[in-house]
Design a protein around this motif. Structure first.
Motif, PDB file in Angstrom:
ATOM      1  N   ASP A   5     -11.313 -12.422  76.822  1.00 14.25           N
ATOM      2  CA  ASP A   5     -12.095 -13.084  75.770  1.00 14.25           C
ATOM      3  C   ASP A   5     -12.785 -12.092  74.850  1.00 14.25           C
ATOM      4  O   ASP A   5     -13.703 -12.460  74.121  1.00 14.25           O
ATOM      5  N   THR A   6     -12.327 -10.827  74.863  1.00 16.46           N
ATOM      6  CA  THR A   6     -12.918  -9.828  73.980  1.00 16.46           C
ATOM      7  C   THR A   6     -11.857  -9.226  73.063  1.00 16.46           C
ATOM      8  O   THR A   6     -10.665  -9.221  73.373  1.00 16.46           O
ATOM      9  N   ALA A   7     -12.312  -8.710  71.934  1.00 16.76           N
ATOM     10  CA  ALA A   7     -11.443  -8.018  70.987  1.00 16.76           C
ATOM     11  C   ALA A   7     -11.952  -6.593  70.830  1.00 16.76           C
ATOM     12  O   ALA A   7     -13.144  -6.376  70.627  1.00 16.76           O
ATOM     13  N   ARG A   8     -11.040  -5.625  70.928  1.00 17.77           N
ATOM     14  CA  ARG A   8     -11.418  -4.218  70.820  1.00 17.77           C
ATOM     15  C   ARG A   8     -10.755  -3.588  69.612  1.00 17.77           C
ATOM     16  O   ARG A   8      -9.545  -3.694  69.431  1.00 17.77           O
ATOM     17  N   PHE A   9     -11.541  -2.919  68.788  1.00 15.76           N
ATOM     18  CA  PHE A   9     -11.020  -2.208  67.624  1.00 15.76           C
ATOM     19  C   PHE A   9     -10.420  -0.890  68.110  1.00 15.76           C
ATOM     20  O   PHE A   9     -11.142  -0.018  68.596  1.00 15.76           O
ATOM     21  N   ILE A  10      -9.103  -0.718  67.961  1.00 16.21           N
ATOM     22  CA  ILE A  10      -8.464   0.508  68.427  1.00 16.21           C
ATOM     23  C   ILE A  10      -8.193   1.489  67.298  1.00 16.21           C
ATOM     24  O   ILE A  10      -7.848   2.644  67.550  1.00 16.21           O
ATOM     25  N   ALA A  11      -8.345   1.061  66.060  1.00 14.32           N
ATOM     26  CA  ALA A  11      -8.197   1.967  64.913  1.00 14.32           C
ATOM     27  C   ALA A  11      -8.998   1.418  63.748  1.00 14.32           C
ATOM     28  O   ALA A  11      -9.049   0.204  63.540  1.00 14.32           O
ATOM     29  N   SER A  12      -9.611   2.316  63.006  1.00 12.89           N
ATOM     30  CA  SER A  12     -10.422   1.906  61.865  1.00 12.89           C
ATOM     31  C   SER A  12     -10.422   3.031  60.844  1.00 12.89           C
ATOM     32  O   SER A  12     -10.658   4.194  61.188  1.00 12.89           O
ATOM     33  N   VAL A  13     -10.115   2.707  59.598  1.00  6.86           N
ATOM     34  CA  VAL A  13     -10.123   3.688  58.507  1.00  6.86           C
ATOM     35  C   VAL A  13     -11.101   3.202  57.449  1.00  6.86           C
ATOM     36  O   VAL A  13     -10.931   2.116  56.893  1.00  6.86           O
ATOM     37  N   GLU A  14     -12.137   3.986  57.211  1.00  6.56           N
ATOM     38  CA  GLU A  14     -13.157   3.598  56.237  1.00  6.56           C
ATOM     39  C   GLU A  14     -12.681   3.835  54.815  1.00  6.56           C
ATOM     40  O   GLU A  14     -11.904   4.755  54.542  1.00  6.56           O
ATOM     41  N   CYS A  15     -13.173   3.009  53.889  1.00 13.68           N
ATOM     42  CA  CYS A  15     -12.887   3.202  52.474  1.00 13.68           C
ATOM     43  C   CYS A  15     -13.833   4.259  51.912  1.00 13.68           C
ATOM     44  O   CYS A  15     -14.682   4.803  52.612  1.00 13.68           O
ATOM     45  N   ARG A  16     -13.687   4.547  50.624  1.00  8.57           N
ATOM     46  CA  ARG A  16     -14.475   5.624  50.005  1.00  8.57           C
ATOM     47  C   ARG A  16     -15.703   5.122  49.261  1.00  8.57           C
ATOM     48  O   ARG A  16     -16.481   5.920  48.744  1.00  8.57           O
ATOM     49  N   GLN A  17     -15.899   3.823  49.181  1.00  4.15           N
ATOM     50  CA  GLN A  17     -17.013   3.297  48.409  1.00  4.15           C
ATOM     51  C   GLN A  17     -18.340   3.590  49.107  1.00  4.15           C
ATOM     52  O   GLN A  17     -18.426   3.631  50.341  1.00  4.15           O
ATOM     53  N   ALA A  18     -19.366   3.774  48.300  1.00  8.09           N
ATOM     54  CA  ALA A  18     -20.679   4.081  48.871  1.00  8.09           C
ATOM     55  C   ALA A  18     -21.172   2.934  49.749  1.00  8.09           C
ATOM     56  O   ALA A  18     -21.685   3.156  50.852  1.00  8.09           O
ATOM     57  N   LEU A  19     -21.042   1.705  49.245  1.00  8.01           N
ATOM     58  CA  LEU A  19     -21.375   0.520  50.033  1.00  8.01           C
ATOM     59  C   LEU A  19     -20.095   0.056  50.718  1.00  8.01           C
ATOM     60  O   LEU A  19     -19.184  -0.458  50.077  1.00  8.01           O
ATOM     61  N   LEU A  70      -4.443  -7.143  62.210  1.00  5.89           N
ATOM     62  CA  LEU A  70      -4.692  -6.189  61.124  1.00  5.89           C
ATOM     63  C   LEU A  70      -5.669  -6.833  60.154  1.00  5.89           C
ATOM     64  O   LEU A  70      -5.413  -7.939  59.665  1.00  5.89           O
ATOM     65  N   SER A  71      -6.785  -6.169  59.885  1.00  7.14           N
ATOM     66  CA  SER A  71      -7.799  -6.801  59.041  1.00  7.14           C
ATOM     67  C   SER A  71      -8.410  -5.810  58.069  1.00  7.14           C
ATOM     68  O   SER A  71      -8.381  -4.593  58.278  1.00  7.14           O
ATOM     69  N   VAL A  72      -8.971  -6.348  57.015  1.00 10.48           N
ATOM     70  CA  VAL A  72      -9.727  -5.576  56.043  1.00 10.48           C
ATOM     71  C   VAL A  72     -11.141  -6.143  56.003  1.00 10.48           C
ATOM     72  O   VAL A  72     -11.325  -7.360  56.002  1.00 10.48           O
ATOM     73  N   SER A  73     -12.146  -5.264  56.035  1.00  8.30           N
ATOM     74  CA  SER A  73     -13.546  -5.686  56.069  1.00  8.30           C
ATOM     75  C   SER A  73     -14.276  -5.173  54.845  1.00  8.30           C
ATOM     76  O   SER A  73     -14.042  -4.043  54.399  1.00  8.30           O
ATOM     77  N   MET A  74     -15.195  -5.977  54.339  1.00  9.77           N
ATOM     78  CA  MET A  74     -15.924  -5.594  53.127  1.00  9.77           C
ATOM     79  C   MET A  74     -17.313  -6.217  53.130  1.00  9.77           C
ATOM     80  O   MET A  74     -17.551  -7.234  53.793  1.00  9.77           O
ATOM     81  N   PRO A  75     -18.243  -5.622  52.376  1.00  9.84           N
ATOM     82  CA  PRO A  75     -19.551  -6.267  52.216  1.00  9.84           C
ATOM     83  C   PRO A  75     -19.369  -7.621  51.542  1.00  9.84           C
ATOM     84  O   PRO A  75     -18.544  -7.769  50.637  1.00  9.84           O
ATOM     85  N   SER A  76     -20.115  -8.610  51.982  1.00  5.71           N
ATOM     86  CA  SER A  76     -19.941  -9.963  51.444  1.00  5.71           C
ATOM     87  C   SER A  76     -20.201 -10.019  49.943  1.00  5.71           C
ATOM     88  O   SER A  76     -19.622 -10.857  49.248  1.00  5.71           O
ATOM     89  N   VAL A  77     -21.044  -9.126  49.411  1.00  6.04           N
ATOM     90  CA  VAL A  77     -21.336  -9.133  47.974  1.00  6.04           C
ATOM     91  C   VAL A  77     -20.103  -8.751  47.156  1.00  6.04           C
ATOM     92  O   VAL A  77     -20.051  -9.023  45.954  1.00  6.04           O
ATOM     93  N   ARG A  78     -19.104  -8.141  47.811  1.00  9.75           N
ATOM     94  CA  ARG A  78     -17.914  -7.711  47.082  1.00  9.75           C
ATOM     95  C   ARG A  78     -16.728  -8.652  47.326  1.00  9.75           C
ATOM     96  O   ARG A  78     -15.647  -8.468  46.748  1.00  9.75           O
TER      97      ARG A  78
END
Length: 270
Positions: A115-129, A222-230
């Motif tokens: 019942d858990t999800a584990r992030f095995i890879a994550s690549v951050e974007c270059r934006q300040a926020l 496979l997912s993409v995450s972003m601040p809700s304001v964007r």
């Protein structure tokens, strides 16, 4: 709205965070030099060296004759093993980087264990926020984009087993309401993608698609995450299409990898 998860502590300890992130990098990727760890953590080489020295002292890391640091005996997952997780991560990283180049938003690969999800890879974007790396972090599966996608691949009987009441005897508030969850999972199956609006973390929106093996079983999200304001709902179909194309390319790479070395089971153990 559900209570947010993974809220940063009010008094974070940077050195502890650096050590945990460095250990995760070694565990997931198999090896790194002082310079590489310093770059990934955004710290000076001297700081990275001290972090790695402490990991070696506590057996979380070892240093080989080439001065490369690798996962130590305390860490159970060896990144050079031929486990499905290792293969998924190695195959996915180039695709994650390409998604970041296209969308300039943080991109993740996630697997499910129970019942858990584990992030095995994550690549951050270059934006300040931006949404920071979630690599190595674990969340309740029904509260994450990828977790929901992987749950949607289960039969009703399998879903009931995952969320059997006896598993939650000591934490009944953590068990989702299965009727509502089934309705949501049916919608995800029809759409082929999932949207998470501040469900796991306040101020965060994520869009995801499943990654399937050659038998059609969903083995990762496979997912993409972003601040809700964007987040712009009008871009949802475009985001989903980009992720779907990327997932398809990743699936082809995984199939080629398994054809070269078919010893590894092709169905998900998660």
């Amino acid at each position: 709205m559900d209570k947010p998860l993974k809220t940063p502590p009010p008094y974070p300890i940077a050195s502890v965070d650096h050590a945990l992130r460095a250990a995760t990098i070694l565990q997931m990727e198999g090896g790194a030099t002082v310079s590489q760890i310093a770059e990934r953590l955004g710290v000076a080489r001297s700081t990275a060296h001290r972090v790695l020295a402490m990991l070696v002292y506590r057996d979380f890391a070892v240093q080989d004759e080439d001065r490369v640091y690798r996962a130590g005996p305390v860490l159970e997952l060896a990144a050079h093993s031929q486990s499905l997780v290792s293969r998924l991560r190695a195959a996915a990283l180039p695709h994650l980087h390409r998604v970041v180049d296209l969308l300039d938003e943080t991109t993740n690969l996630t697997v499910r264990t129970g019942d858990t999800a584990r992030f095995i890879a994550s690549v951050e974007c270059r934006q300040a926020l931006r949404v920071g790396s979630r690599e190595g972090m674990v969340f309740p599966a029904h509260r994450t984009t990828a977790g929901l996608l992987l749950l949607a691949d289960l039969t009703d009987a399998e879903l009931e087993e995952v969320y059997a009441p006896e598993r939650y005897r000591d934490r009944p508030a953590d068990r989702p309401e299965l009727g509502r969850l089934r309705t949501e999972l049916r919608r995800l199956r029809r759409n082929g993608f999932a949207v998470n609006k501040e469900r796991s973390e306040r101020g965060l929106v994520a869009v995801g698609v499943p990654v399937r093996d050659r038998d059609g079983t969903a083995v990762a999200g496979l997912s993409v995450s972003m601040p809700s304001v964007r987040y712009d709902p009008h871009r949802l179909q475009s985001l989903a299409a980009t992720l779907a194309a990327t997932a398809h390319a990743l699936e082809k790479d995984l199939e080629k990898d398994l054809e070269k070395d078919p010893a590894e089971p092709t169905t998900s153990p998660f």
